[in-house]
Design a protein around this motif. Sequence first.
Motif, PDB file in Angstrom:
ATOM      1  N   ASP A  43       0.639  -1.074   0.087  1.00  0.00           N
ATOM      2  CA  ASP A  43       0.048  -0.034  -0.154  1.00  0.00           C
ATOM      3  C   ASP A  43       0.823   1.230   0.625  1.00  0.00           C
ATOM      4  O   ASP A  43       0.219   2.334  -0.612  1.00  0.00           O
ATOM      5  CB  ASP A  43      -0.736  -0.036   1.476  1.00  0.00           C
ATOM      6  N   LEU A  90       2.668   1.329  -2.669  1.00  0.00           N
ATOM      7  CA  LEU A  90       1.753   2.259  -4.593  1.00  0.00           C
ATOM      8  C   LEU A  90       1.375   3.497  -4.007  1.00  0.00           C
ATOM      9  O   LEU A  90       1.003   4.747  -5.284  1.00  0.00           O
ATOM     10  CB  LEU A  90       0.102   0.881  -4.611  1.00  0.00           C
ATOM     11  N   ASP A  91       1.321   4.188  -2.917  1.00  0.00           N
ATOM     12  CA  ASP A  91       0.908   4.853  -3.699  1.00  0.00           C
ATOM     13  C   ASP A  91       2.394   6.321  -3.311  1.00  0.00           C
ATOM     14  O   ASP A  91       1.806   7.349  -3.826  1.00  0.00           O
ATOM     15  CB  ASP A  91       0.755   5.849  -1.215  1.00  0.00           C
ATOM     16  N   LEU A  94      -4.986   5.582  -9.532  1.00  0.00           N
ATOM     17  CA  LEU A  94      -4.639   4.356  -8.915  1.00  0.00           C
ATOM     18  C   LEU A  94      -5.745   3.171  -8.319  1.00  0.00           C
ATOM     19  O   LEU A  94      -6.798   3.467  -7.494  1.00  0.00           O
ATOM     20  CB  LEU A  94      -3.904   4.728  -7.018  1.00  0.00           C
ATOM     21  N   LYS A 103      -7.140   0.002  -6.145  1.00  0.00           N
ATOM     22  CA  LYS A 103      -6.529  -1.860  -5.962  1.00  0.00           C
ATOM     23  C   LYS A 103      -7.704  -2.931  -4.874  1.00  0.00           C
ATOM     24  O   LYS A 103      -8.484  -2.342  -4.969  1.00  0.00           O
ATOM     25  CB  LYS A 103      -6.241  -1.158  -3.793  1.00  0.00           C
ATOM     26  N   LEU A 156      -2.497   3.050 -12.036  1.00  0.00           N
ATOM     27  CA  LEU A 156      -1.578   2.217 -11.809  1.00  0.00           C
ATOM     28  C   LEU A 156      -2.765   0.877 -10.613  1.00  0.00           C
ATOM     29  O   LEU A 156      -3.672   1.889 -10.415  1.00  0.00           O
ATOM     30  CB  LEU A 156      -1.102   2.714 -10.264  1.00  0.00           C
ATOM     31  N   GLN A 157      -3.133  -0.614 -11.102  1.00  0.00           N
ATOM     32  CA  GLN A 157      -3.355  -1.791 -10.304  1.00  0.00           C
ATOM     33  C   GLN A 157      -2.800  -2.606  -9.994  1.00  0.00           C
ATOM     34  O   GLN A 157      -1.842  -2.765 -10.315  1.00  0.00           O
ATOM     35  CB  GLN A 157      -4.245  -1.635 -11.606  1.00  0.00           C
ATOM     36  N   TRP A 158      -2.948  -2.514  -8.774  1.00  0.00           N
ATOM     37  CA  TRP A 158      -2.855  -3.962  -8.072  1.00  0.00           C
ATOM     38  C   TRP A 158      -3.592  -4.726  -7.877  1.00  0.00           C
ATOM     39  O   TRP A 158      -5.036  -4.234  -7.042  1.00  0.00           O
ATOM     40  CB  TRP A 158      -2.398  -3.507  -6.808  1.00  0.00           C
ATOM     41  N   PHE A 197       0.726  -6.528 -10.654  1.00  0.00           N
ATOM     42  CA  PHE A 197       0.822  -4.678 -10.397  1.00  0.00           C
ATOM     43  C   PHE A 197       0.733  -4.636 -12.446  1.00  0.00           C
ATOM     44  O   PHE A 197       1.354  -5.097 -13.201  1.00  0.00           O
ATOM     45  CB  PHE A 197       1.716  -4.408  -9.884  1.00  0.00           C
TER      46      PHE A 197
END
Length: 432
Positions: free
Chosen positions: A284, A287-288, A306, A308, A344-346, A355
Amino acid sequence: MRDFLQRTLVWLAAIALLSLALWRLDSPQDALIVVVVLLGAWLSFHLFHVALLLRWLRHPSPERVPDGFGAWRVVFTALYRQARTQRQSKQKLTNVLERFINAGEAMPDGVVVLDEHERIEWINPSAEEHLGLDRKTDVGNLLLNLVRQPSFHAYMSEDSHSQPLILRTGAPNEKVLSIQLVPFDSTRKLLLSRDITQLERVQTVHRDFVANVSHELRTPLTVVGGFLETFADMPEPDPAMLKQFMPMMLEQTRRMQSLVEDLLTLSRLENSPKNVPLDPVDIDALLDTLVVEAEGLSQGRHTIVLEKNSRHGLWGSEKELHSAFGNLVSNAVRYTPEGGTVTLQWRDDGERSVFSVRDTGIGIPREHIPRLTERFYRVDRGRSRNNGGTGLGLAIVKHVIARHHGRLEISSEPEKGSCFSVSFAGEQLSER
């Protein structure tokens, strides 16, 4: 042999003594008859054993040696020992030959045994593959009739073969082979072949790498050196010129610094152990941080999103993953026109977590995608330099992902955008 002769002489002496005794005690005619009968019996005895010997010689084996009587028992016993010794020696030679053949067939290098006329006597599987030969049909044929490349014929006709021949085979299985002819007795020769295709590729990559590094450093060094020469030739520095040239020199210096840092990072990754320590990664927070860096690089020119949607975290090196993910994000921002979107993707995808960085940028033609992770490979060299790239970012990404047992997938379409995805599974994932 000595025992056989002694026994034979004893029998002859006994017959002679018996004959003399009969001569003195009886009539000479009776003595002669007895001698003839005894000699005939003695001769028949030996002829019988000679017949046994001849019959055995037709199919000699230790199990079939006749027993024999008298002096012949000694002979047959000696034959039995000799036959058994020969069988053992033959078995040893057979085992040695079999081990030699097995070793030759297991060799990664090709081996062809040639006679004095350069006909093929034996081929191992590697030579079949290297030279396009077939053991079932080509043994006994002239090698030069089967390998028709002019350079190979010229090499075989040379007087000295101290240096190997570098032979390039044709399609469909293009290979680079090192060929060497080695005489190993007065008539026979060994033809050795080694596949050096991978070595040749590595050497080509090294040559290209040195050439690319030199080319990348030449431009900024030329710019900085030219400005410094201009200032050195001036009696007094011109403040206006200094103000104009200093930003350009600083930009080129930073470009060299980025290139050197990427080279050092790539070298460290290549020389590090293949497996990274399994430390917990705060996905987390990572990603931030990537979002903040993307917004700083974009300067408000793009929309940064973003997403998640995963229950998993990661194990590995947070520093290396930050470097790899950051390269993907910075590339997306650099190659997306103003007003575009970078996502951006998780997320979870079955047993894997992914990712991904998706953009609405300029895209990449399909034919360039397989080579994107090569060092200094650029789809458009001029555009890449203008955007501040060193040409090493995706090479670093590839090494980091490999060290974390991940998988990099790239999809793109010109003028519509690109998506770079990195998926992880197994021991690299943790529960959040």
